[in-house]
Design a protein around this motif. Structure first.
Motif, PDB file in Angstrom:
ATOM      1  N   THR A  24      34.543  41.273  51.704  1.00  0.00           N
ATOM      2  CA  THR A  24      34.721  39.801  51.078  1.00  0.00           C
ATOM      3  C   THR A  24      33.600  39.473  50.166  1.00  0.00           C
ATOM      4  OG1 THR A  24      33.281  38.552  52.925  1.00  0.00           O
ATOM      5  CG2 THR A  24      35.298  39.071  53.624  1.00  0.00           C
ATOM      6  N   THR A  25      33.979  38.598  49.235  1.00  0.00           N
ATOM      7  CA  THR A  25      33.296  38.254  48.212  1.00  0.00           C
ATOM      8  C   THR A  25      33.806  36.582  47.978  1.00  0.00           C
ATOM      9  OG1 THR A  25      32.518  38.050  46.014  1.00  0.00           O
ATOM     10  CG2 THR A  25      34.530  39.225  46.524  1.00  0.00           C
ATOM     11  N   ARG A  26      32.778  35.883  47.609  1.00  0.00           N
ATOM     12  CA  ARG A  26      33.450  34.438  47.177  1.00  0.00           C
ATOM     13  C   ARG A  26      33.752  34.364  45.683  1.00  0.00           C
ATOM     14  NH1 ARG A  26      28.304  30.725  48.834  1.00  0.00           N
ATOM     15  NH2 ARG A  26      27.256  32.443  47.661  1.00  0.00           N
ATOM     16  N   SER A  27      33.524  35.302  45.026  1.00  0.00           N
ATOM     17  CA  SER A  27      33.797  35.257  43.576  1.00  0.00           C
ATOM     18  C   SER A  27      34.975  36.467  43.186  1.00  0.00           C
ATOM     19  CB  SER A  27      32.707  35.517  42.808  1.00  0.00           C
ATOM     20  OG  SER A  27      32.875  35.679  41.409  1.00  0.00           O
ATOM     21  N   GLU A  28      36.034  36.320  42.582  1.00  0.00           N
ATOM     22  CA  GLU A  28      36.912  37.360  41.799  1.00  0.00           C
ATOM     23  C   GLU A  28      35.968  38.250  41.032  1.00  0.00           C
ATOM     24  OE1 GLU A  28      40.098  39.327  41.428  1.00  0.00           O
ATOM     25  OE2 GLU A  28      40.341  37.734  42.616  1.00  0.00           O
ATOM     26  N   SER A  29      35.119  37.485  40.305  1.00  0.00           N
ATOM     27  CA  SER A  29      34.401  38.504  39.359  1.00  0.00           C
ATOM     28  C   SER A  29      33.838  39.526  40.111  1.00  0.00           C
ATOM     29  CB  SER A  29      33.384  37.551  38.480  1.00  0.00           C
ATOM     30  OG  SER A  29      32.376  37.149  39.417  1.00  0.00           O
ATOM     31  N   ARG A  30      33.470  39.527  41.274  1.00  0.00           N
ATOM     32  CA  ARG A  30      32.882  40.822  42.150  1.00  0.00           C
ATOM     33  C   ARG A  30      34.059  41.643  42.471  1.00  0.00           C
ATOM     34  NH1 ARG A  30      27.646  39.602  43.673  1.00  0.00           N
ATOM     35  NH2 ARG A  30      26.626  38.228  41.926  1.00  0.00           N
ATOM     36  N   GLY A  46      30.265  41.233  51.371  1.00  0.00           N
ATOM     37  CA  GLY A  46      30.186  42.539  51.029  1.00  0.00           C
ATOM     38  C   GLY A  46      29.492  42.899  49.578  1.00  0.00           C
ATOM     39  N   THR A  47      29.012  41.933  48.669  1.00  0.00           N
ATOM     40  CA  THR A  47      28.502  42.237  47.503  1.00  0.00           C
ATOM     41  C   THR A  47      26.786  42.146  47.832  1.00  0.00           C
ATOM     42  OG1 THR A  47      28.497  39.882  46.844  1.00  0.00           O
ATOM     43  CG2 THR A  47      30.385  41.135  45.933  1.00  0.00           C
ATOM     44  N   SER A  48      26.435  41.727  48.973  1.00  0.00           N
ATOM     45  CA  SER A  48      25.135  41.851  49.108  1.00  0.00           C
ATOM     46  C   SER A  48      24.742  43.320  49.049  1.00  0.00           C
ATOM     47  CB  SER A  48      24.691  41.538  50.567  1.00  0.00           C
ATOM     48  OG  SER A  48      25.428  42.009  51.639  1.00  0.00           O
ATOM     49  N   SER A  49      23.347  43.665  49.001  1.00  0.00           N
ATOM     50  CA  SER A  49      22.978  45.187  49.088  1.00  0.00           C
ATOM     51  C   SER A  49      23.411  45.935  50.369  1.00  0.00           C
ATOM     52  CB  SER A  49      21.387  45.243  48.619  1.00  0.00           C
ATOM     53  OG  SER A  49      20.797  44.695  49.725  1.00  0.00           O
ATOM     54  N   ILE A  50      23.146  45.037  51.424  1.00  0.00           N
ATOM     55  CA  ILE A  50      23.437  45.802  52.602  1.00  0.00           C
ATOM     56  C   ILE A  50      24.956  45.926  52.643  1.00  0.00           C
ATOM     57  CG2 ILE A  50      23.467  45.491  55.156  1.00  0.00           C
ATOM     58  CD1 ILE A  50      20.798  44.283  54.841  1.00  0.00           C
ATOM     59  N   GLY A  51      25.782  45.101  52.231  1.00  0.00           N
ATOM     60  CA  GLY A  51      27.342  45.007  52.384  1.00  0.00           C
ATOM     61  C   GLY A  51      27.833  46.337  51.568  1.00  0.00           C
ATOM     62  N   LEU A  52      27.134  46.566  50.383  1.00  0.00           N
ATOM     63  CA  LEU A  52      27.496  47.552  49.351  1.00  0.00           C
ATOM     64  C   LEU A  52      27.050  49.016  50.079  1.00  0.00           C
ATOM     65  CD1 LEU A  52      26.340  45.727  46.096  1.00  0.00           C
ATOM     66  CD2 LEU A  52      28.725  46.497  46.847  1.00  0.00           C
ATOM     67  N   GLY A 109      33.950  52.076  46.620  1.00  0.00           N
ATOM     68  CA  GLY A 109      34.931  52.607  47.514  1.00  0.00           C
ATOM     69  C   GLY A 109      35.916  51.717  48.338  1.00  0.00           C
ATOM     70  N   VAL A 110      35.350  50.155  48.129  1.00  0.00           N
ATOM     71  CA  VAL A 110      36.171  49.345  49.125  1.00  0.00           C
ATOM     72  C   VAL A 110      37.928  49.293  48.881  1.00  0.00           C
ATOM     73  CG1 VAL A 110      36.568  46.752  49.652  1.00  0.00           C
ATOM     74  CG2 VAL A 110      34.258  47.815  49.334  1.00  0.00           C
ATOM     75  N   ASP A 111      38.563  49.578  49.815  1.00  0.00           N
ATOM     76  CA  ASP A 111      39.838  49.622  49.913  1.00  0.00           C
ATOM     77  C   ASP A 111      40.574  48.104  49.731  1.00  0.00           C
ATOM     78  OD1 ASP A 111      40.365  52.523  50.859  1.00  0.00           O
ATOM     79  OD2 ASP A 111      38.857  51.835  52.476  1.00  0.00           O
ATOM     80  N   HIS A 112      39.917  47.351  50.454  1.00  0.00           N
ATOM     81  CA  HIS A 112      40.719  45.743  50.342  1.00  0.00           C
ATOM     82  C   HIS A 112      39.686  44.737  49.952  1.00  0.00           C
ATOM     83  CE1 HIS A 112      44.606  47.372  51.834  1.00  0.00           C
ATOM     84  NE2 HIS A 112      43.931  48.047  52.766  1.00  0.00           N
ATOM     85  N   VAL A 113      39.822  44.094  48.905  1.00  0.00           N
ATOM     86  CA  VAL A 113      38.829  42.911  48.608  1.00  0.00           C
ATOM     87  C   VAL A 113      39.391  41.635  48.909  1.00  0.00           C
ATOM     88  CG1 VAL A 113      37.392  41.970  46.629  1.00  0.00           C
ATOM     89  CG2 VAL A 113      37.487  44.401  46.705  1.00  0.00           C
ATOM     90  N   LEU A 114      38.854  40.839  49.754  1.00  0.00           N
ATOM     91  CA  LEU A 114      39.275  39.583  50.160  1.00  0.00           C
ATOM     92  C   LEU A 114      38.271  38.508  49.564  1.00  0.00           C
ATOM     93  CD1 LEU A 114      40.434  39.721  53.812  1.00  0.00           C
ATOM     94  CD2 LEU A 114      41.580  39.670  51.884  1.00  0.00           C
ATOM     95  N   ILE A 115      39.042  37.587  48.889  1.00  0.00           N
ATOM     96  CA  ILE A 115      38.280  36.334  48.462  1.00  0.00           C
ATOM     97  C   ILE A 115      37.915  35.393  49.306  1.00  0.00           C
ATOM     98  CG2 ILE A 115      37.919  34.646  46.528  1.00  0.00           C
ATOM     99  CD1 ILE A 115      38.061  37.669  45.720  1.00  0.00           C
ATOM    100  N   ASP A 116      36.704  34.838  49.769  1.00  0.00           N
ATOM    101  CA  ASP A 116      36.282  34.422  51.078  1.00  0.00           C
ATOM    102  C   ASP A 116      36.106  32.836  50.728  1.00  0.00           C
ATOM    103  OD1 ASP A 116      35.265  33.381  53.326  1.00  0.00           O
ATOM    104  OD2 ASP A 116      33.795  34.858  53.574  1.00  0.00           O
TER     105      ASP A 116
END
Length: 326
Positions: free
Chosen positions: A177-183, A155-161, A191-198
């Motif tokens: 999804t992101t691998r880092s809590e900092s993201r 999700g934090t890639s430019s296309i994901g955003l 506007g992402v509703d749910h962030v999942l740490i991958d």
């Protein structure tokens, strides 16, 4: 105008140091082509693959760059007046013919998209390829409908955003999804509703949020997690393979009966400039200007910083779309 221009030239495959800024002759537009004064261009992982010698097409020496925005400099056909704002991408740019990493670029007129905007060039430079890929993944890859649930893996890639921005405009529920809590904050800001740490396996967590599975998933990480992504999709839903952030492109042991859950469809998307309608581009930049959409620009560079820009892209530290101003 002098007979030379500044451009980035790659003579042979290698590390970021092979990106050499030098003066080369100004290109002349062939019949059916036009010349663009490049104001900005976005950075893309396919340019990384080309520079590393991993791309399936293209020749050296070459000016890389699969996209650019700027002003019409010369159009022998008279279709577009000098000074018209335009975007261009794909179609062999930066592979079969010299691309956007330059002060001037010549491209086939068929892959030029005119638009009008007062947005700064560093914002406009991020848009064409990102918007085309995100919009195409939703429209063609998923055949998405308003109000559906969408999983964005990577999700934090430019296309994901960009996918999140477009999906929220359609009242979709977005899980990224992101691998880092900092993201997390970056994802929530679009506007992402749910962030999942991958951690490599997310299907069980998705099923806790959406017991039947999501309506659609866009895979941006690669084949190494695709099997798990498919397990997060409902029966009758679609997973679209769009990106390979992991640089893992192929599946060595693809056993369909094991890989594909019952009734889950797997598609892919990689578009061309013709897949981005001028109205779609114009509507999007208008929405950004009105504050109803955002362009996730991660970092802005100058042409002389191109090697560092590639190092940052390789390290995954840009945090959005990298843009270079000429």
């Amino acid at each position: 105008m002098s007979a030379t221009m500044r451009a980035v030239v790659v003579d042979q495959a290698g590390g970021p140091e092979v990106l050499q800024v030098r003066r080369i002759p100004v290109p002349l537009p062939a019949p059916g082509w036009l010349r663009i004064k490049v104001k900005a261009f976005g950075l893309n992982r396919s340019e990384l693959h080309f520079r590393q010698g991993q791309a399936y097409s293209g020749t050296f020496p070459r000016v890389p760059g699969i996209e650019a925005v700027g002003l019409v400099d010369q159009d022998p056909s008279g279709w577009l007046a000098p000074g018209t704002q335009v975007a261009t991408m794909m179609g062999g740019m930066g592979r079969e013919f010299d691309g956007g990493y330059a002060e001037l670029v010549t491209v086939p007129a068929a892959q030029v998209i005119p638009f009008r905007s007062d947005l700064p060039w560093e914002v406009l430079g991020a848009v064409p390829e990102m918007l085309q890929t995100a919009a195409g993944s939703l429209r063609v890859g998923l055949e998405a409908r308003d109000g559906q649930t969408l999983l964005i893996r990577g999700g934090t890639s430019s296309i994901g955003l960009a996918l999140a921005v477009l999906a929220k405009a359609r009242d979709m529920t977005v899980i990224s999804t992101t691998r880092s809590e900092s993201r997390r904050e970056l994802l929530e800001s679009v506007g992402v509703d749910h962030v999942l740490i991958d951690d490599g396996v997310i299907a069980p967590a998705i099923r806790e949020l959406v017991p039947d599975g999501v309506d659609g998933a866009v895979e941006l990480v690669g084949t190494n997690v695709l099997r798990d992504t498919l397990r997060a999709v409902r029966t009758g839903g679609v997973a679209c393979f769009t990106g390979m952030l992991s640089d893992q492109w192929t599946v060595s042991e693809f056993y369909p009966m094991d890989w594909l859950p019952n009734g889950v469809r797997l598609t892919a998307y990689s578009g061309e400039s013709a897949d981005l309608a001028p109205a779609t581009l114009q509507d999007f930049v208008d929405e950004v200007a009105a504050g109803r959409a955002v362009v996730p620009v991660g970092r802005v560079y100058r042409l002389d910083d191109i090697a560092q820009a590639h190092r940052d892209m390789e390290a995954g530290t840009i945090g959005g779309k990298g843009v270079v101003l000429t």
